[in-house]
Design a protein around this motif. Structure first.
Motif, PDB file in Angstrom:
ATOM      1  N   ASP A 537       0.851  -1.198   0.000  1.00  0.00           N
ATOM      2  CA  ASP A 537       0.000   0.000   0.000  1.00  0.00           C
ATOM      3  C   ASP A 537       0.890   1.252   0.000  1.00  0.00           C
ATOM      4  OD1 ASP A 537      -2.251  -1.542   0.061  1.00  0.00           O
ATOM      5  OD2 ASP A 537      -2.537  -1.376   2.229  1.00  0.00           O
ATOM      6  N   ARG A 538       0.489   2.271  -0.797  1.00  0.00           N
ATOM      7  CA  ARG A 538       1.251   3.531  -0.830  1.00  0.00           C
ATOM      8  C   ARG A 538       0.478   4.571  -0.025  1.00  0.00           C
ATOM      9  NH1 ARG A 538       1.708   7.744  -4.644  1.00  0.00           N
ATOM     10  NH2 ARG A 538       0.119   6.738  -5.909  1.00  0.00           N
ATOM     11  N   LEU A 539       1.193   5.227   0.916  1.00  0.00           N
ATOM     12  CA  LEU A 539       0.541   6.196   1.791  1.00  0.00           C
ATOM     13  C   LEU A 539       1.096   7.579   1.464  1.00  0.00           C
ATOM     14  CD1 LEU A 539       1.092   4.255   5.166  1.00  0.00           C
ATOM     15  CD2 LEU A 539      -0.695   3.900   3.468  1.00  0.00           C
ATOM     16  N   VAL A 540       0.198   8.515   1.101  1.00  0.00           N
ATOM     17  CA  VAL A 540       0.632   9.868   0.750  1.00  0.00           C
ATOM     18  C   VAL A 540       0.123  10.843   1.816  1.00  0.00           C
ATOM     19  CG1 VAL A 540       0.646  11.655  -1.019  1.00  0.00           C
ATOM     20  CG2 VAL A 540       0.446   9.243  -1.685  1.00  0.00           C
ATOM     21  N   PHE A 541       1.083  11.574   2.440  1.00  0.00           N
ATOM     22  CA  PHE A 541       0.729  12.562   3.467  1.00  0.00           C
ATOM     23  C   PHE A 541       0.357  13.881   2.791  1.00  0.00           C
ATOM     24  CE2 PHE A 541       2.558  15.840   6.519  1.00  0.00           C
ATOM     25  CZ  PHE A 541       1.409  15.878   7.300  1.00  0.00           C
ATOM     26  N   ARG A 542      -0.871  14.379   3.055  1.00  0.00           N
ATOM     27  CA  ARG A 542      -1.351  15.594   2.364  1.00  0.00           C
ATOM     28  C   ARG A 542      -1.290  16.846   3.235  1.00  0.00           C
ATOM     29  NH1 ARG A 542      -1.149  14.009  -2.782  1.00  0.00           N
ATOM     30  NH2 ARG A 542      -2.423  12.183  -3.205  1.00  0.00           N
ATOM     31  N   ILE A 555      -6.020  17.407  16.286  1.00  0.00           N
ATOM     32  CA  ILE A 555      -5.216  17.648  15.079  1.00  0.00           C
ATOM     33  C   ILE A 555      -5.094  16.316  14.350  1.00  0.00           C
ATOM     34  CG2 ILE A 555      -3.010  17.419  16.374  1.00  0.00           C
ATOM     35  CD1 ILE A 555      -1.954  19.528  14.245  1.00  0.00           C
ATOM     36  N   ARG A 556      -5.377  16.372  13.031  1.00  0.00           N
ATOM     37  CA  ARG A 556      -5.388  15.125  12.259  1.00  0.00           C
ATOM     38  C   ARG A 556      -4.507  15.267  11.019  1.00  0.00           C
ATOM     39  NH1 ARG A 556      -7.159  13.800  16.303  1.00  0.00           N
ATOM     40  NH2 ARG A 556      -9.150  12.837  16.835  1.00  0.00           N
ATOM     41  N   ALA A 557      -3.705  14.208  10.808  1.00  0.00           N
ATOM     42  CA  ALA A 557      -2.916  14.154   9.571  1.00  0.00           C
ATOM     43  C   ALA A 557      -3.820  13.575   8.481  1.00  0.00           C
ATOM     44  CB  ALA A 557      -1.706  13.256   9.777  1.00  0.00           C
ATOM     45  N   LEU A 558      -3.703  14.086   7.263  1.00  0.00           N
ATOM     46  CA  LEU A 558      -4.534  13.572   6.164  1.00  0.00           C
ATOM     47  C   LEU A 558      -3.658  12.648   5.319  1.00  0.00           C
ATOM     48  CD1 LEU A 558      -6.196  16.992   5.227  1.00  0.00           C
ATOM     49  CD2 LEU A 558      -7.037  15.245   6.814  1.00  0.00           C
ATOM     50  N   VAL A 559      -3.996  11.360   5.338  1.00  0.00           N
ATOM     51  CA  VAL A 559      -3.160  10.373   4.643  1.00  0.00           C
ATOM     52  C   VAL A 559      -4.020   9.649   3.603  1.00  0.00           C
ATOM     53  CG1 VAL A 559      -1.706   8.327   4.922  1.00  0.00           C
ATOM     54  CG2 VAL A 559      -1.780  10.048   6.731  1.00  0.00           C
ATOM     55  N   ASP A 560      -3.654   9.779   2.321  1.00  0.00           N
ATOM     56  CA  ASP A 560      -4.379   9.068   1.260  1.00  0.00           C
ATOM     57  C   ASP A 560      -3.699   7.724   1.011  1.00  0.00           C
ATOM     58  OD1 ASP A 560      -6.180  11.089   0.966  1.00  0.00           O
ATOM     59  OD2 ASP A 560      -5.059  12.110  -0.630  1.00  0.00           O
ATOM     60  N   VAL A 561      -4.517   6.680   0.901  1.00  0.00           N
ATOM     61  CA  VAL A 561      -3.971   5.324   0.743  1.00  0.00           C
ATOM     62  C   VAL A 561      -4.302   4.804  -0.662  1.00  0.00           C
ATOM     63  CG1 VAL A 561      -4.002   2.964   1.638  1.00  0.00           C
ATOM     64  CG2 VAL A 561      -4.245   4.897   3.209  1.00  0.00           C
ATOM     65  N   TYR A 562      -3.274   4.257  -1.327  1.00  0.00           N
ATOM     66  CA  TYR A 562      -3.451   3.710  -2.680  1.00  0.00           C
ATOM     67  C   TYR A 562      -2.927   2.277  -2.713  1.00  0.00           C
ATOM     68  CZ  TYR A 562      -3.829   8.655  -3.970  1.00  0.00           C
ATOM     69  OH  TYR A 562      -4.206   9.980  -4.053  1.00  0.00           O
ATOM     70  N   ARG A 563      -3.611   1.420  -3.471  1.00  0.00           N
ATOM     71  CA  ARG A 563      -3.064   0.081  -3.747  1.00  0.00           C
ATOM     72  C   ARG A 563      -2.940  -0.011  -5.274  1.00  0.00           C
ATOM     73  NH1 ARG A 563      -5.895  -4.478  -0.564  1.00  0.00           N
ATOM     74  NH2 ARG A 563      -4.777  -3.367   1.078  1.00  0.00           N
ATOM     75  N   GLY A 564      -1.718  -0.005  -5.776  1.00  0.00           N
ATOM     76  CA  GLY A 564      -1.519   0.105  -7.221  1.00  0.00           C
ATOM     77  C   GLY A 564      -2.035   1.468  -7.651  1.00  0.00           C
ATOM     78  N   ASN A 565      -2.972   1.474  -8.609  1.00  0.00           N
ATOM     79  CA  ASN A 565      -3.551   2.738  -9.046  1.00  0.00           C
ATOM     80  C   ASN A 565      -4.885   3.033  -8.368  1.00  0.00           C
ATOM     81  OD1 ASN A 565      -1.463   3.392 -10.808  1.00  0.00           O
ATOM     82  ND2 ASN A 565      -2.325   2.061 -12.415  1.00  0.00           N
ATOM     83  N   ASP A 566      -5.324   2.092  -7.537  1.00  0.00           N
ATOM     84  CA  ASP A 566      -6.638   2.273  -6.889  1.00  0.00           C
ATOM     85  C   ASP A 566      -6.510   3.129  -5.633  1.00  0.00           C
ATOM     86  OD1 ASP A 566      -7.749   0.661  -8.799  1.00  0.00           O
ATOM     87  OD2 ASP A 566      -7.521  -1.183  -7.590  1.00  0.00           O
TER      88      ASP A 566
END
Lengths: 662, 109
Positions: A537-542, A555-566
């Motif tokens: 899984d790829r985790l992107v911090f926004r 306070i919340r970190a916004l983390v988008d999770v991707y599996r492959g291109n999904d």
């Protein structure tokens, strides 16, 4: 109002002392009216404790900060739900809850325990009175929840980790379990004191023990889930001394629930069963001592207090008195029958008992050793995870295997040929599973492969038991498959309820193994826009978002999770800063994968001033089977607990002349 | 404060009455003995437990045989003594019941 609370507690204390003294005198001198009077004192003590509890609850609801307890554990900003659950958030309140549950149980046990026989019941009352007196004494003289002060403008608030919905259910469940173990203890002592060592005390307390054990089990699982979602370290069980304190009596009670069947079916293990009941009860008191004395460093120990020596004294008194009584009554506890074969159902129960008790005692040593070393050398030694894990593997894996072997072995003795026939399918399934696991690359953890192979063996053995039992029932005629299955379970509720509980333990083992042996962890410092990967899984911090609530700033970190291109979604781990308590808590974010049973677990380890985050991500395969295990466990316990009219009629006939009026 | 006092007083009185109730109900009880099962009753209970245990063991054996956990040979070897045991327990209970009935029948003069 505090005066009313104090008066109610003093009344409860006096009533319990009366139940102890008058009850003992009545049982000793065989005086009927005095015995009834002592029994009524227990009933009245419950009423008085109920009033004391209502006073505390009302003070909490009204934010009455003239009550020191209310000021110490709540604040104006605390939501009403948590304000009410602060009842058991501190030491004095939780002792009051102990007494409330104990007196409630005492009344119910005495009213429903007539099958034990009048002479046994006459001794049960003072035994319950003794335990109640101890807790009422603490509440009246040592740790009163009704201490008052000049009303403060606001309270200190509730510990942030207790501000969780589980606070409403986890502690009461554990208390229902801990305190429930007093009932079988009281009946066992009653039977010994009355010299009635037949099965009546067991029959009278069978459901009590099962219910207390089920509450304790569910309470621990709820605690594990609470720790998982709230504490923020990525686990569910940390071998914390207080967690161990709940596990130990549960293990002892589990051993008792198995060995008591040997006494019922074969008349064996009478001494062992009484010892197990005493052990379970003493461990439950020891657990309360650990939580409330402040003697150990634990996430659950909220206060340092002076009640430790009282608890220690009470545990020593109870242990010494119980063991002395068992020793004196040994001649009455001799069994007429002996174990016929080391390959029999009874023998597997015995092995299971030895392993359970060995596990409980090694955990006890792990908890006690730091305390002893502190007392002797002045330095507390640390007993950590490797110690516990070693013994969990040493005793737990054979226990798991025995859960599969036991049901396949006949009572009294089993021949090799019969064993070969019954073991064929489960053994075949386990071997195939083991090979498949190795082929799938699970060999990275040897313990993991062994645990999963054993788990498949146990599940196959349970499934086979249901299948063979249903087929045998159907062969008797008159019913279809569905009817045969329900009739099979209805006629043997304890056995088949027990198998369902075994299935839940297997699910637990699979979940624990997956989440520990096959876990993947990755940590990184990320700036907004940067990413990291964990188990595919790829985790992107926004970036961050903040929000202010009535009693904290989030306070919340916004983390988008991707599996492959999904894109799998946005997850928000972070921290809460509580105003009144001046404390910061970790708030984790979890992505459940219902298809695989695994979780992606995100922790904001550090929120940095430059806008970056120290993010920790854990991929925990199969961890959700743990919580599924809880549901299956409740189902199995309910099946075993469900009243059986046929059994009730049989027992009514057996004890027809012995049932009594008091 | 007054309400608390009243509730406290009512609680105290209710507790005293409840505790004293057995003595208030029967101020001069003819029989205040807390009776326990006599020898005969104890024997009956013990025999009833033995009977139930024997019958349950027999039932378990039948079930284990039907589900294949006990082979035909083992079943034949085990079932005889168990049936005997159950029959003995039943006979002993019947005998005890007859004895109890005899004791209850008054002797004719």
């Amino acid at each position: 109002m505090a005066d009313l609370g104090r008066a109610a507690l003093v009344t409860a204390f006096l009533l319990l002392v009366y139940a102890l003294v008058a009850g003992s005198l009545a049982a000793w001198q065989k005086r009927r009216r005095l015995a009834e009077s002592a029994q009524n004192a227990l009933l009245a003590a419950f009423g008085a404790t109920l009033i004391a509890s209502a006073v505390l609850l009302a003070a909490l609801a009204r934010h009455d900060f003239s009550f020191q307890y209310v000021a110490d554990h709540t604040s104006h900003e605390l939501p009403l739900g948590y304000t009410l659950t602060a009842f058991w958030g501190g030491q004095e309140g939780s002792l009051l809850l102990w007494l409330l549950v104990l007196t409630g149980y005492s009344v119910a046990a005495v009213l429903t325990g007539r099958r034990a026989g009048r002479e046994v019941l006459a001794w049960v009352v003072p035994t319950l009175g003794l335990v109640g007196t101890f807790f009422a004494m603490l509440l009246v003289f040592v740790a009163s929840p009704f201490a008052t002060q000049a009303a403060a403008a606001d309270g200190a608030g509730l510990n942030p980790s207790l501000q969780n919905p589980y606070m409403a259910i986890h502690p009461p469940m554990l208390y229902l379990g801990y305190v429930g173990l007093t009932v079988p203890f009281a009946f066992a002592m009653g039977a010994l004191l009355a010299r009635r060592t037949d099965e009546r005390w067991i029959v009278a307390t069978r459901r009590w023990t099962l219910a207390a054990w089920a509450f304790l089990g569910v309470g621990q699982l709820l605690g594990a889930h609470w720790a998982y979602v709230e504490i923020g370290w990525g686990g569910f069980y940390a071998w914390d001394p207080v967690e161990n304190a709940a596990l130990m009596p549960w293990l002892a009670a589990t051993a008792f629930l198995h060995s008591v069947m040997i006494q019922e079916k074969r008349g064996m293990l009478k001494v062992w069963n009484v010892l197990l009941v005493v052990l379970a009860f003493c461990l439950s008191i020891f657990g309360t001592f650990l939580t409330r004395s402040g003697i150990i460093q634990s996430i659950h120990s909220f206060t340092q207090s002076s009640i430790g020596p009282w608890f220690l004294g009470f545990i020593c008194l109870i242990t010494a008195a119980s063991l002395a009584l068992i020793f004196v009554r040994l001649p009455l506890l001799r069994s007429k029958t002996r174990l016929e074969s080391l390959v029999s159902r009874e023998a597997t129960f015995l092995y299971n008992n030895l392993l359970l008790v060995a596990l409980a005692l090694t955990i006890l040593w792990g908890v006690v050793y730091p305390i002893l070393s502190q007392a002797v050398t002045g330095e507390a030694a640390t007993v950590s995870k490797p110690y516990y894990n070693f013994f969990l593997h040493t005793f737990g894996l054979p226990l798991l295997l025995l859960m599969g072997i036991g049901p396949l072995v006949a009572w009294r003795r089993a021949s090799l040929r019969a064993l070969g026939r019954t073991f064929l399918w489960p053994l075949g399934a386990a071997v195939i599973a083991g090979i498949a696991l190795l082929a799938a690359g699970a060999g990275s953890s040897r313990i993991g492969v062994v645990a999963y192979t054993f788990s498949v063996f146990v599940l196959a053995s349970i499934a086979l038991e249901f299948a063979r039992g249903t087929a045998a029932r159907k062969a008797l005629g008159g019913v279809g498959w569905g009817g045969a299955f329900s009739s099979l379970v209805a006629r043997n509720r304890r056995r088949y309820g027990g198998y369902v509980v075994h299935a839940s333990v297997v699910l637990l083992a699979i979940g624990v193994t997956g989440a520990s042996a096959y876990q993947t962890v990755h940590e990184a410092r990320l700036k907004p826009g940067q990413s990291m990967s964990v188990a595919g899984d790829r985790l992107v911090f926004r970036g961050y978002e903040t929000k202010t609530e009535s009693n904290h700033r989030a306070i919340r970190a916004l983390v988008d999770v991707y599996r492959g291109n999904d894109y799998l979604g946005r997850y928000k781990p972070g921290k809460n800063q509580y105003f009144a308590e001046d404390q910061v808590s970790n708030e984790v974010s979890i992505r459940h994968d219902w298809l695989t049973g695994g979780d992606l677990f995100l922790i904001a380890d550090q929120v940095n001033a430059n806008g970056s985050i120290d993010l920790k991500a854990l991929q925990k395969p199969l961890v959700n089977l743990l919580w599924l295990a809880g549901i299956v466990f409740i189902g199995g316990s309910l099946i075993a607990l469900w009243p059986d009219a046929r059994e009730a009629r049989r027992l009514a006939e057996r004890y027809a002349d012995g049932v009594v009026r008091i | 404060m007054t309400a608390a006092l009243v509730v406290g007083a009512v609680l105290a009185v209710a507790c005293v009455v409840l505790v004293a109730l057995p003595f208030l109900r029967e101020p001069a009880a003819r029989d205040d003995r807390l009776t326990s099962p006599d020898e005969l009753e104890q024997r009956r209970l013990s025999l009833a437990e033995e009977r139930d245990r024997a019958l349950a063991t027999l039932k378990e054996l039948e079930f284990d045989h039907r589900t294949g956990k006990v082979s035909d040979d083992d079943y034949r070897r085990l079932v005889g003594p168990l049936r005997q045991q159950a029959a003995q327990a039943l006979r002993a209970l019947d005998l005890r019941a007859e004895q109890a009935a005899d004791e209850r029948v008054p002797t004719r003069g």
